[in-house]
Enzyme design. Structure first.
Site, PDB file in Angstrom:
ATOM      1  N   CYS C 153       0.838  -1.207   0.000  1.00  0.00           N
ATOM      2  CA  CYS C 153       0.000   0.000   0.000  1.00  0.00           C
ATOM      3  C   CYS C 153       0.866   1.248   0.000  1.00  0.00           C
ATOM      4  CB  CYS C 153      -0.938   0.016   1.202  1.00  0.00           C
ATOM      5  SG  CYS C 153      -2.285  -1.161   1.045  1.00  0.00           S
ATOM      6  N   HIS C 154       1.816   1.340   0.969  1.00  0.00           N
ATOM      7  CA  HIS C 154       2.607   2.566   1.069  1.00  0.00           C
ATOM      8  C   HIS C 154       4.089   2.291   1.293  1.00  0.00           C
ATOM      9  CE1 HIS C 154      -1.566   3.420   2.327  1.00  0.00           C
ATOM     10  NE2 HIS C 154      -1.428   4.386   1.445  1.00  0.00           N
ATOM     11  N   GLY C 155       4.509   1.036   1.007  1.00  0.00           N
ATOM     12  CA  GLY C 155       5.926   0.741   0.977  1.00  0.00           C
ATOM     13  C   GLY C 155       6.627   0.521   2.307  1.00  0.00           C
TER      14      GLY C 155
END
Lengths: 266, 425, 189
Positions: C153-155
């Site tokens: 999703c956001h690393g």
């Protein structure tokens, strides 16, 4: 009201008198009223009767009747039979709950029996028959009803179920024919019931030493089933008391405010 | 309402708001200062009580919908197993909703009988009455849909019987009735599709009711309240501002009503219920006696009093349509039955007639009454009751107004209440 | 009504204030059942603990179970993964706390504080950033630079102890309350 009066008398007469029912042999007897600890606005369940009643259900009724809506965690919940969590867990573990399929996708064990696991608190009471057809096949075509709501589902409630359970002792009147495979019970509609007399003196042995007469067993199991049908009765009665006290106080204050505001206006 | 507003915004914000959305002005004019006859009695508090009932039904209903599953397989368990046992306070919210429906109808019947007794439907208040009857019909539809949702035996068979009324149309145009019932059901019998659409409509209709209630109150604010004397307001001495006088009075009687409501909820939650509805719906077994909820029993008795299917349905329909027409059926110039000695008698007979019809509706169709050796089939009572129901509206209302000698009307409300006009203001 | 200016409440006002206060208290109490009904039901609460059989999990493999509606990661670590996790100094970590429900809140995020047995890592598979499920890293299909998990999703990246090493996630993956019932069976919740 001059014209209305005779009409009123007629209406009241009707409401009080009720209609006549044809008196024939197969009409059921009116139910006998018994004393219940849970009656009245302050009524609570008798813990001893609930635990004994559960025993009667478990050892007698559950052979044919399911209790689908009741979960094992209800047994140690507030307002219930008052088992400890350990007791409820042990009771649950004594039941086999359908468990398949397993990791390999099997639903039967090596003997061809359906896979099961011991019950846990989250489980509901498993039914005695896997489906309606099996239940009917084992009971001469009749379907033993689920007992979760039986006390609410019959006119007369606990008194009806109690009368029915102890009514097997009565003998049919002379000339009354009991149908093949059925039993005489004067409280049942048609008086022919497919359920064999479920209770006898000593059907169960109570742990608390109470003598297990048919009347005692019936009383206990009806108390248990009344709880099963209405498990929040105690919480409801308690809350009712608080709400009523509050509303009476509020009404009193509102009345005084109302009178004060209206003073001199009417 | 408009034109003579006495609202004066007090703060900067309310002045700002008043120019853009004069909602506080509306509240001020329609609630706070609204001139209300000073002689309204206890029977006039039911408007407020009914608003409370609608609010309770919507709030509890929205909550129940969070836990209810509209599926023929799961509906019964989601109510009796989920809501009544597992959801926190679900049992409370459900019995509030179920008993709230009965309380709602109890209040609406008192409200309607009050309107009939004091002639509140008469000119210039016809529209208030018509909107009220519309609310009543919407309530009946909502209650009917709602009663189906727990999917008990009486839910299922009640739905079957009521929707089957439309099959009477087969006698007008062959197959039309059957086509309509099939369309209503979305199936060849009441089933999953029926349950889902009834749930949708049950959720929708209360908001329609709320909208019509808005119109009902709007229409009320044009001529203002009728009153037990049935005479017009002649000046400020006849009225008091709605607030605080009637807010206080309504609040007190609402609290009393809540005591009655609570008594049923906490101590007799199944009083209005039917044991058969604690059994899951079974399309193969009909309960021995199909009985609607108590508030529909009089209509049920009228329906059953006619042996011919189509005519029975028309009688039922007629009994409801008649209600819309009574502002024009009543020929009397005097509103209140207090001053109509003959109509007062007819009114009380009518009230008892409704009770009688309700009783007959609750008994089995072939019941026989034993009056000291005389056998009276109840269906004859139902017929007599139905006849009087229609006669009251279609014969007595037009006729009595023309022949009766009404009593002298008081000069004014203030004089009647305070002795002399305006002296004690 | 009254025209005189009243500087302080009179007895009459007191009655109205008392009535209003009692009404307000009643309304507040009435609100509670309508709020509480949205909390988990007794049936949900009764299901809050599960038993997990570890027998079939191979070294280097992660198996995902469902616990309280969330993925539950059960990873059987290889000696190499354990060694990597143990070599990290707590001071190098973004989140220095163990986030282990079985230990005090202040326990440091050493690898030993993240498990009961070094071989078995039991974690809630919920990225501490915004709740996505991180993807497990294997030698065949590495995810991120730390051999643990990568949240797509956001690393956010997690190491082989489930501790956040990179990205927006503020905390290490949570260790749920669990205990070993036998060598091959754990009870979670």
């Amino acid at each position: 009201m001059r014209i209305a009066l005779p009409f009123l008398a007629l209406t009241l007469g009707l409401l009080l008198g009720g209609t006549a029912t044809a008196a024939d042999d197969s009409a059921p007897l009116p139910v006998e009223h018994a004393q219940w600890s849970f009656e009245g606005p302050l009524g609570t369940y008798d813990r001893g009767a609930l635990q004994r009643g559960f025993q009667v259900y478990k050892e007698v009724c559950s052979a044919c009747h399911s209790l689908n809506l009741v979960a094992f965690h209800d047994l140690d919940g507030p307002g219930g039979p008052g088992f400890t969590e350990a007791q409820a867990k042990a009771l649950a573990a004594g039941y086999k709950i359908p468990a398949g399929p397993n990791d390999k996708g099997e639903i039967f064990d090596t003997h061809g029996n359906p896979l099961t696991r011991p019950g846990v608190l989250a489980d509901h009471f498993p039914p005695p028959f896997p489906n309606e057809e099996a239940a009917r096949a084992s009971n001469g075509g009749a379907l033993p009803p689920d007992l979760s709501l039986i006390v609410k589902a019959r006119a007369g409630g606990p008194d009806y179920v109690n009368s029915l359970l102890i009514g097997f002792s009565q003998k049919p009147p002379h000339g009354f024919t009991v149908q093949d495979g059925k039993f005489y019970n004067p409280y049942f509609a048609g008086r022919n019931i497919a359920m064999p007399p479920p209770l006898v003196d000593g059907s169960v042995t109570y742990a608390d030493g109470t003598k297990s007469s048919v009347v005692q067993e019936a009383h206990d199991v009806v108390t248990f089933l009344a709880w099963a049908a209405d498990p929040n009765l105690e919480a409801r009665h308690q809350m009712g008391l608080e709400v009523m006290a509050f509303l009476v106080l509020l009404s009193g204050l509102l009345y005084l405010s109302y009178r004060k505001i209206w003073k001199g206006q009417h | 309402m408009a034109g003579n507003s006495t609202y004066v915004p007090a703060t900067g914000f309310t002045r700002w708001l008043d120019k853009r959305l004069p909602i506080l002005r509306l509240t001020h004019d329609t609630v706070s200062t609204f001139p209300t006859p000073r002689n309204l009695n206890i029977w006039y508090t039911f408007g407020g009580i009914l608003t409370f009932c609608l609010g309770v039904q919507i709030v509890t209903g929205v909550v129940l919908a969070m836990h209810y599953v509209a599926s023929a397989d799961l509906a019964f368990n989601s109510v009796e197993g989920g809501i009544m046992r597992e959801v926190n306070y679900g049992w409370l919210i459900r019995i509030l909703h179920a008993n709230g429906a009965s309380m709602f109808f109890l209040a609406v019947y008192i409200h309607m009988f009050r309107g009939v007794y004091y002639g509140s439907y008469k000119e210039p208040r016809e529209m208030i009455w018509i909107l009220g009857v519309l609310i009543y019909l919407l309530m009946m539809a909502t209650a009917f849909f709602g009663y189906v949702l727990p999917w008990g035996q009486m839910s299922f068979w009640g739905a079957t019987v009521i929707t089957s009324l439309f099959s009477a149309l087969d006698q007008v145009i062959p197959h039309l009735g059957t086509a309509i019932t099939t369309w209503l059901w979305g199936d060849f019998a009441v089933g999953d599709a029926t349950l889902n659409r009834f749930f949708s409509l049950h959720y929708l209709l209360p908001f329609a009711i709320a909208a019509v209630v808005g119109l009902h109150i709007w229409a009320l604010h044009i001529p203002g309240n009728n009153n037990p004397l049935g005479i017009d307001v002649k000046g400020p001495q006849d009225t008091v501002p709605f607030h605080p006088y009637y807010t206080a009075k309504d609040a007190f009687y609402l609290a009393l009503f809540m005591i009655l409501f609570a008594a049923f909820v906490f101590y007799a939650p199944d009083f209005f219920g039917n044991p058969d509805n604690s059994i899951q719906a079974n399309p193969l077994v009909t309960p021995t006696d199909i009985v609607p909820e108590w508030y529909l029993l009089p209509y049920y008795a009228m329906l059953r009093s006619v042996p011919q299917k189509l005519i029975g349905v028309l009688v039922l329909l007629g009994s409801l349509v008649t209600l819309f027409l009574i502002p024009w059926l009543d020929s009397s110039k005097v509103r209140s039955c207090r001053f109509r000695p003959l109509m007062k008698q007819c009114f009380w007979v009518f009230a008892l007639d409704c009770v009688l019809l309700g009783y007959v509706g609750s008994q089995s169709a072939d019941a026989v009454l034993n009056l000291g050796g005389m056998q009276l089939p109840l269906v004859w009572l139902a017929r007599a009751g139905t006849a009087y129901y229609f006669a009251y509206f279609w014969v007595l209302m037009p006729l009595v107004g023309r022949i009766e000698r009404t009593k002298a009307l008081p000069e004014s409300i203030a004089k009647s209440v305070l002795g002399t006009a305006g002296e004690r203001i | 009504m009254a025209t005189a200016i009243k500087p302080e409440p009179t007895r009459r006002d007191f009655l109205y204030i008392a009535t209003g206060a009692v009404g307000a208290v009643g309304t507040a109490f009435t609100a509670w059942p309508f709020i509480d009904q949205m909390n988990p039901t007794s049936a949900v609460l009764a299901l809050a603990s599960i038993e997990v059989d570890l027998a079939s999990v191979q070294p280097g493999q992660q198996v995902v179970f469902k616990w309280r509606g969330h993925p539950l990661f059960v990873r059987r670590r290889t000696p190499k993964e354990i060694a990597e996790a143990r070599a990290v100094a707590v001071t190098d970590l973004i989140d220095p706390l163990a986030r282990n429900a079985n230990l005090p809140d202040s326990a440091p995020a050493t690898d030993a504080n993240r498990e009961f047995k070094p071989e078995w890592l039991v974690l809630l598979g919920v990225c501490t950033h915004l709740g996505c499920t991180p993807t497990v890293s294997t030698p065949q299909s590495p995810q991120g630079d730390y051999g643990g998990w990568l949240c797509h999703c956001h690393g956010s990246q997690y190491d082989t102890s489930g501790r956040v090493r990179k990205g927006p996630a503020p905390q290490n993956l949570a260790v749920p309350p669990y205990s070993f019932m036998s060598d091959t069976k754990i009870k979670v919740g």
